[in-house]
Scaffold this active site. Structure first.
Site, PDB file in Angstrom:
ATOM      1  CB  SER A 156      -0.910   0.049   0.853  1.00 54.36           C
ATOM      2  OG  SER A 156      -1.589   0.798   1.483  1.00 54.36           O
ATOM      3  CG  HIS A 178      17.533   5.894  11.326  1.00 54.15           C
ATOM      4  ND1 HIS A 178      17.841   6.235  12.372  1.00 54.15           N
ATOM      5  CD2 HIS A 178      18.237   7.491  10.638  1.00 54.15           C
ATOM      6  CE1 HIS A 178      18.160   7.454  12.797  1.00 54.15           C
ATOM      7  NE2 HIS A 178      17.957   8.188  12.080  1.00 54.15           N
ATOM      8  CB  SER A 199       7.591  24.178   6.117  1.00 57.63           C
ATOM      9  OG  SER A 199       8.756  24.124   6.429  1.00 57.63           O
ATOM     10  CG  HIS A 230      21.994   5.919  15.094  1.00 60.26           C
ATOM     11  ND1 HIS A 230      22.516   7.086  13.970  1.00 60.26           N
ATOM     12  CD2 HIS A 230      20.473   5.146  15.335  1.00 60.26           C
ATOM     13  CE1 HIS A 230      20.116   6.746  13.990  1.00 60.26           C
ATOM     14  NE2 HIS A 230      19.764   6.145  14.026  1.00 60.26           N
ATOM     15  CB  THR A 243      17.889  18.380  12.215  1.00 56.51           C
ATOM     16  OG1 THR A 243      18.133  17.676  11.390  1.00 56.51           O
ATOM     17  CG2 THR A 243      16.541  18.775  12.999  1.00 56.51           C
ATOM     18  CE  LYS A 297      14.101  20.286   6.139  1.00 57.39           C
ATOM     19  NZ  LYS A 297      13.215  20.824   5.923  1.00 57.39           N
ATOM     20  NE  ARG A 306      12.489   0.713  24.034  1.00 55.85           N
ATOM     21  CZ  ARG A 306      12.756   0.422  22.226  1.00 55.85           C
ATOM     22  NH1 ARG A 306      14.166   0.473  21.687  1.00 55.85           N
ATOM     23  NH2 ARG A 306      11.150   0.543  21.535  1.00 55.85           N
TER      24      ARG A 306
END
Lengths: 353, 526
Positions: free
Chosen positions: B170, B254, B269, B303, B329, B332, B451
């Site tokens: 999909s 990732h 934006s 990582h 990043t 931005k 976790r």
């Protein structure tokens, strides 16, 4: 255990100290950038409001500014990368250990084999020792709830300890925060890591890689002791190991096997098949009334020795002695609703291996 | 940018089937966009119920609500449902509604394929959610489904694998549709560098999807054959390697992270310039930053695997590459702040969400940078710090941007302005409870709480109780959004074609609500 609630645990090795300091440094740098950037943003939110009569400017690019805020972060990152690189290289240097210990992850406990250096030959299996009454609230929870084991790993202070990790079934991870060590334990492969504890004490950690039902219940407890205490511990362990070594040819009677088998069952089998033998179907089938347990003994011996591929049933052949396996099989075949009346002897296990 | 919409074109939708068949057979991008969004909201609520059950169990130490096996099923399915059922389809829904409107196209390029890519999703969802009710229950190997644990699972795992295959198909079809639409169906005069940034981010995201969804399909297919057909891809005894699974998974995983955040950057934006009444600062650098993030995202996968025991050179490479992503990043965030600077700001609901997004998303960005540093990550990997980090980027990032976008374009979709007062309450409740839930998790992770555990040591009790209270607050705050939606669909203040004073772009040249067919004659962009 170092009672840190909001920061990394108090480090007791050189590596853990470097990590602690590096984290503090990065946190400070990030906070400064954060305050600077959002200081600008919130000043804008406060001052450049239409309701205060602000009229929009029309600028929409500025090459100088854009180059500056690309280059400056790169420089900051280089500053961060330098100490990190040194630590990575130091963490990887597992050469010239004083003592080498293999840590094997099982669903759901740790096994330790002292392979080289003082203590060579010592073996132990380390199970969670918190009673299940504390889990379901029938008993008050102890101070080291879920962080305590029956047989801790013991190492001498100030010595370089190399830990080899591997696993028997699925991936686990051997993690003790205060020692600055976390290393995945991968079935079929050996990985290594190391630590040198600078001070004595009890340090606790957990399995850090999801490994199935009781992932949260396979803690790690490391006792760092003085050289003298360590020597005494090694002597005591070796003495106990020699004393408890079973005569492989001894013929046991049913009652003795059952008594021993019940203990083996509680330590190795009850987590899945449950103390009442009812299991947790369908993932963990019942043994009470099981066709395998009530059927020909060779099939059951084979299952316990070699495990069942594609299920959580582990191969216990390498974990348990012939006598323990004989005892636990005898126990399951003669308890709950199972009454085969058979006593399985250690020699039969040895023959089936 | 004047759109000419001849009146006689408005009536076309009366000729198609009605009732349920209208929705099953529709090829209209607006209908399909709406269905995507309703679907994703239902999945968001299902995943939310799982999250609240997890938090209920973790309210206090001890086992009270669920047993460990079921707990693992919940954490695993919460992840899968939220990633593949909620966040991704929601962004595809936005793309369906907005991209044709923003580039002046009459519909998506492949209208029938568009229908098919939506209607694959409900069967996949049924497979996923239905797996709770089969023998052995749902898959419990974590949303990452690491082998060999995933090889041990019951038939719930097979259902999850097939669901992922279907959702992957999909996504790929949806992505192809978006690429072709953006590249071929722009209105005359709309060059690539005049295109709204939302279209740019989606174009790049679509390329990421086409590149990595087949990789995920490969990974889970290998698990499937290891489970049933005697292969040993991930079994050392047969010559395989469990770590291979992680490499393949994270080569998908990732870029997947950026698939879930780049369209969010696009939405933000669009909104910030509207309410700053000022053009976006550094449009070109925004485009380049998005492209750099996408390219870098293919070089950082390991990582996630610093504790697997990679050689030092491997750790260093992936550490440097990951730290590098902080640069585009950062660009931005700086651009957004510069857009607000000396603007003429107002804070209607969409702008509140967008400003909130920048603030909390950046916290997630900083913790990401801290996790990029390999020695620190080795301490934090698989702890609650990581849980905090990725919820700051996926909830405060993707989800907040989705809400910002929804409040921004609801007038265009429904023809009515959303209830400002309720929208603001929704924002402030979400913002406060989000932080009560996830901020303490940083402390838990630093102090050493792993976790994916159903029970924990006593020193973690206070922050867990706090997180649970926050989680329930956050969960119930989302019900406000349902009220806003229902009110907005049913009535409310009529929205003008240009619903927001400072809004620019082709979508604001068509009436509100947007007629069933728009831009049948392409507008001309000067």
């Amino acid at each position: 255990m170092a009672e840190s609630r909001v920061n990394l645990q108090q480090p007791v090795t050189q590596i853990a100290t470097e990590i602690y300091d590096m984290h503090t440094l990065m946190l400070v740098i990030c906070m400064v950038i954060f305050i600077a950037v959002f200081g600008v943003m919130f000043w804008s939110v406060f001052a450049h409001r239409k309701s205060k009569g602000a009229v929009a400017a029309h600028f929409h690019e500025n090459t100088t500014v854009e180059i500056v805020w690309t280059v400056v972060p790169v420089l900051i990152l280089l500053g961060m990368a330098y100490p990190a690189t040194k630590t990575v290289i130091a963490m990887k240097d597992t050469s010239n250990p004083d003592i080498t210990i293999k840590a094997t992850g099982y669903q759901w406990k740790w096994g330790y084999d002292y392979l080289k250096g003082e203590g060579e030959g010592v073996k132990l299996i380390s199970n969670l020792s918190t009673p299940s009454e504390q889990l379901d609230g029938r008993q008050a929870k102890g101070d080291n709830y879920l962080l305590e084991v029956d047989q801790p790993l013991v190492v001498p202070v100030g010595k370089k300890i190399r830990i080899l990790t591997t696993a028997n079934d699925v991936i686990h991870a051997w993690w003790v925060p205060a020692l600055g060590v976390k290393q995945d334990a991968i079935p079929g492969f050996i990985r290594d890591t190391w630590f040198r504890a600078d001070k004595e004490g009890v340090f606790r950690g957990n399995c850090a890689e999801l490994c199935g039902k009781d992932h949260g219940f396979m803690p790690i407890e490391v006792h760092v002791v003085s050289a003298e205490k360590y020597a005494a511990w090694v002597a005591e362990k070796k003495g106990a190991q020699a004393a408890s070594a079973d005569d492989p040819n001894k013929v046991w009677d049913l009652a003795d096997l059952k008594v021993r088998g019940e203990k083996v069952f509680a330590a190795n089998c009850a987590a899945c098949h449950q103390a009442d033998g009812k299991g947790l179907p369908p993932a963990f089938p019942p043994l009470d009334g099981s066709a395998v347990v009530q059927g020909p003994k060779i099939a059951q011996i084979d299952t316990v020795l070699k495990g069942r591929e594609g299920t959580a049933m582990a191969a216990f052949g390498k974990q348990l002695s012939d006598t323990d396996i004989a005892a636990v099989i005898t126990y399951t075949r003669n308890t709950w609703g199972n009454h085969t009346g058979e006593a399985i002897q250690p020699t039969e296990i040895a023959a089936a291996r | 940018m004047a759109a000419v919409i001849p009146d006689h074109l408005h009536d076309h939708h009366h000729h198609g089937p009605t009732g349920l068949m209208r929705w099953i057979t529709t090829t209209n991008h607006k209908d399909i966009g709406t269905m995507y969004m309703i679907f994703s909201f239902i999945m968001f609520l299902s995943g939310g119920v799982m999250a609240l059950t997890i938090r209920a169990e973790l309210f206090q130490p001890g086992l009270q609500v669920v047993q460990p096996e079921f707990f693992n099923q919940l954490t695993s399915m919460h992840g899968l449902v939220m990633v593949f059922g909620a966040i991704m389809p929601a962004f595809v829904g936005f793309a369906n509604w907005q991209i044709p409107l923003m580039i002046g196209a009459s519909d998506m390029a492949f209208a029938r394929m568009n229908n098919w890519s939506f209607w694959l999703l409900p069967p996949a969802a049924i497979l996923l959610l239905g797996s709770f009710f089969v023998p052995g229950g749902a898959m419990a190997a974590g949303w990452t489904m690491y082998a060999p644990l995933s090889v041990q699972m019951g038939m719930g795992m097979d259902m999850a694998i097939f669901a992922i295959h279907i959702m992957g198909i999909s996504s790929i079809m949806g992505a192809i549709n978006i690429v072709v639409t953006v590249l071929n169906m722009r209105a005359p005069g709309m060059t690539m560098m005049k295109m709204p940034l939302f279209c740019w981010t989606w174009l790049i995201t679509a390329y990421l999807l086409i590149a990595v969804m087949p990789v995920l399909a490969g990974a889970v297919t290998m698990v499937l054959t290891d489970r049933h057909f005697g292969t040993s891809f991930f079994n050392a005894a047969g010559g395989g390697d469990p770590v291979l699974y992680q490499h393949v998974f994270w080569f998908f995983g990732h870029p997947e992270v950026y698939i879930m955040i780049l369209p969010a950057f696009g939405i933000i934006s669009e909104i910030i310039p509207t309410f700053a009444r000022k053009p976006l600062f550094g449009y070109a650098s925004m485009v380049y930053a998005t492209a750099s993030i996408a390219i870098l995202s293919f070089t950082v996968w390991a990582h996630h695997m610093f504790t697997t025991g990679m050689p030092a050179v491997g750790q260093l490479f992936f550490m440097y590459a990951t730290m590098l992503i902080a640069v585009p990043t950062g660009v931005k965030v700086f651009n957004w702040v510069a857009t607000m600077w000396r603007g003429s700001l107002t804070f209607e609901t969409p702008m509140l969400w967008a400003t909130g997004f920048i603030f909390v998303f950046t916290i997630g960005g900083f913790t990401g940078l801290i996790c990029a540093v390999a020695p620190i990550d080795i301490q934090l990997q698989d702890t609650y710090y990581v849980v905090a980090h990725f919820h700051y980027v996926l909830v405060a990032g993707s989800l907040f941007a989705l809400f910002a976008g929804a409040y921004y374009w609801l007038p265009k979709w429904t023809g009515h302005m959303a209830d400002e007062r309720l929208g603001k309450i929704h924002f402030w409740c979400s913002m406060v409870f989000f932080n009560i839930t996830f901020f303490p998790m940083h402390f838990l992770g630093l102090a050493g709480m792993p976790r994916r555990i159903p029970d924990y040591a006593l020193q973690f009790a206070d922050f867990n109780a706090m997180a649970t209270i926050g989680a329930f607050g956050f969960g119930f705050s989302q019900l406000i959004f349902i009220v806003v939606l229902v009110k907005c669909v049913k009535g409310g203040e009529k929205a003008a074609a240009r619903a927001w004073e400072g809004a620019h772009g082709l979508e604001w040249t068509v009436p509100s609500p947007a007629p069933h067919h728009t831009f049948e004659v392409p507008p001309v962009v000067k």
